[in-house]
Design a protein around this motif. Structure first.
Motif, short mmCIF file in Angstrom:
data_model
loop_
_atom_site.label_atom_id
_atom_site.label_comp_id
_atom_site.label_asym_id
_atom_site.label_seq_id
_atom_site.Cartn_x
_atom_site.Cartn_y
_atom_site.Cartn_z
N LYS A 57 -6.41 0.97 4.60
CA LYS A 57 -5.59 1.39 3.44
C LYS A 57 -6.50 1.57 2.22
O LYS A 57 -7.47 0.84 2.05
N ARG A 58 -6.14 2.54 1.40
CA ARG A 58 -6.97 2.83 0.23
C ARG A 58 -6.20 2.92 -1.08
O ARG A 58 -6.80 3.18 -2.12
N ARG A 59 -4.88 2.76 -1.02
CA ARG A 59 -4.08 2.80 -2.25
C ARG A 59 -3.16 1.60 -2.33
O ARG A 59 -2.35 1.38 -1.42
N THR A 108 0.84 -1.19 0.00
CA THR A 108 0.00 0.00 0.00
C THR A 108 0.88 1.25 0.00
O THR A 108 2.09 1.17 0.22
N ASP A 109 0.28 2.39 -0.25
CA ASP A 109 1.06 3.61 -0.49
C ASP A 109 1.85 4.09 0.72
O ASP A 109 2.76 4.89 0.57
N ASP A 110 1.53 3.58 1.90
CA ASP A 110 2.31 3.95 3.09
C ASP A 110 3.41 2.94 3.39
O ASP A 110 4.04 3.00 4.44
N GLY A 111 3.61 1.99 2.48
CA GLY A 111 4.70 1.04 2.64
C GLY A 111 4.33 -0.23 3.39
O GLY A 111 5.21 -1.06 3.66
N THR A 112 3.06 -0.41 3.70
CA THR A 112 2.64 -1.61 4.42
C THR A 112 2.41 -2.75 3.45
O THR A 112 1.90 -2.55 2.35
N THR A 124 -0.13 0.00 -4.41
CA THR A 124 0.88 0.44 -5.37
C THR A 124 1.60 -0.72 -6.05
O THR A 124 2.26 -0.51 -7.07
#
Ligand SMILES: [Zn+2]
Length: 136
Positions: free
Chosen positions: A70-72, A35-39, A74
């Motif tokens: 999470k919503r993104r 996800t966009d926060d690196g998770t 990647t």
């Protein structure tokens, strides 16, 4: 994406196969999404004796991410026990499209851990999408 993170996604996608519940097909699939926060979130396929209720590894991972807020998405890595490279099914492509864009990297992983990458827009070029309603 840096090499180390990519390698971690591949490792987790391969590891996720070990928890596959696939007594009917014996076709184990593992997925890992970023996800966009690196998770990172992993998922496996889960079958059911009512075959249509099975869920794929990719959707399992995406839904876990959504549940975590999470919503993104990647990147998505998907693995199986095949020597070839499997790609997300149509249902998973639709679900991934909810949280991804054309540039999202799809990492295909074979049983030996070899990879191929494709951009999501290449395998799902025209996702049907509704306009999202504004929050009330
Ligand atoms: Zn699928």
């Amino acid at each position: 994406m840096n090499k180390q993170l990519r390698a971690e996604m591949v490792r987790r996608a391969l590891d996720a196969r070990s928890t596959s519940y696939s007594p009917y097909s014996r076709f184990r699939v593992g997925a890992c999404i970023l996800t966009d926060d690196g998770t990172l979130f992993s998922g496996c396929n889960v079958e059911n004796s009512s075959y249509g209720l099975a869920i794929c590894a990719e959707r399992n991972a995406v839904f876990q991410a959504a549940f975590a807020g999470k919503r993104r998405v990647t990147a998505v890595a998907v693995s199986s026990d095949e020597q070839g490279f499997i790609t997300p099914c149509g249902a998973c492509r639709q679900v991934i499209s909810e949280f991804a864009d054309a540039k999202t990297e799809i990492i295909l992983v074979n049983a030996a851990g070899k990879t191929r990458s494709v951009r999501f827009g290449k395998i799902f070029p025209t996702p049907p999408a509704l306009d999202k309603l504004k929050k009330r």
